[in-house]
Design an enzyme around this catalytic site. Sequence first.
Site, PDB file in Angstrom:
ATOM      1  N   THR A  15       0.831  -1.198   0.000  1.00 48.85           N
ATOM      2  CA  THR A  15       0.000   0.000   0.000  1.00 48.85           C
ATOM      3  C   THR A  15       0.873   1.259   0.000  1.00 48.85           C
ATOM      4  OG1 THR A  15      -1.769  -1.166   1.145  1.00 48.85           O
ATOM      5  CG2 THR A  15      -1.818   1.232   1.264  1.00 48.85           C
ATOM      6  N   SER A 144      -5.486  -2.320  -7.946  1.00 45.09           N
ATOM      7  CA  SER A 144      -4.664  -1.353  -7.206  1.00 45.09           C
ATOM      8  C   SER A 144      -5.514  -0.186  -6.717  1.00 45.09           C
ATOM      9  CB  SER A 144      -3.502  -0.860  -8.063  1.00 45.09           C
ATOM     10  OG  SER A 144      -3.970  -0.314  -9.274  1.00 45.09           O
ATOM     11  N   ASN A 147      -7.691  -1.580  -3.694  1.00 46.65           N
ATOM     12  CA  ASN A 147      -7.083  -2.262  -2.553  1.00 46.65           C
ATOM     13  C   ASN A 147      -5.727  -1.734  -2.102  1.00 46.65           C
ATOM     14  OD1 ASN A 147      -9.260  -4.138  -2.502  1.00 46.65           O
ATOM     15  ND2 ASN A 147      -8.312  -5.206  -4.217  1.00 46.65           N
ATOM     16  N   TYR A 148      -5.042  -0.963  -2.923  1.00 47.69           N
ATOM     17  CA  TYR A 148      -3.681  -0.562  -2.576  1.00 47.69           C
ATOM     18  C   TYR A 148      -3.461   0.934  -2.489  1.00 47.69           C
ATOM     19  CZ  TYR A 148      -2.264  -5.392  -3.104  1.00 47.69           C
ATOM     20  OH  TYR A 148      -2.145  -6.743  -2.939  1.00 47.69           O
ATOM     21  N   LEU A 149      -4.290   1.718  -3.158  1.00 49.80           N
ATOM     22  CA  LEU A 149      -4.053   3.160  -3.205  1.00 49.80           C
ATOM     23  C   LEU A 149      -4.853   3.891  -2.147  1.00 49.80           C
ATOM     24  CD1 LEU A 149      -4.227   3.698  -7.050  1.00 49.80           C
ATOM     25  CD2 LEU A 149      -2.189   3.531  -5.620  1.00 49.80           C
TER      26      LEU A 149
END
Length: 190
Positions: A15, A144, A147-149
């Site tokens: 993340t 992304s 879930n990651y940004l």
Amino acid sequence: TLCSKQWYQRRVRGTYNASWTLQQQLAEQTDPKSDQPNLILTYNRANRAVAVLCNHQRAVPKTFAKQMENIHTQIKAKEEDVNKQKATYKEAKNYYRHHRTDDKAKKRYEVEKRKLERLQEALLKLQVKETDKEENKTIALGTSKLNYLDPRISVAWCKKHNVPIEKIYNKTQRDKFLWAIEMATEDFEW
């Protein structure tokens, strides 16, 4: 298998790296003078860099070739419309030059000019869509972004460049990230 502590450490690192990369890519690639379609393309390119970093790949969709063919057909048709409108616009412009006092000539000139500008804008949108679709054919951008940004980065960027949030996040995503939409200001830096 990974123990939960290791999994969380990897997730936090992922993340962090993804959010940092998005912030840097947006800062480097964004031209504040760009029009909205190109700004969205810039955002997607920055998001694509994150997806590549996180190895979010996908197979080329089965319908990809047909979709590209349809977009290409739309572009060709729009180019023809633009060329026809250019001729109509030039005719109206020339008539107006020789009849400056005629209000109808002025109005027709302005109407034809606006029609041409709208058609050119629509053509640009189609061209950007084609480029974006081609560049995204093997990259899964949604993983992304969801879930990651850190969504505050995207929201702040949208606010700073007057890009509607709806162009970046769909309704479900906007509901999920409502906290970020309400919280982030245009000068937010991650």
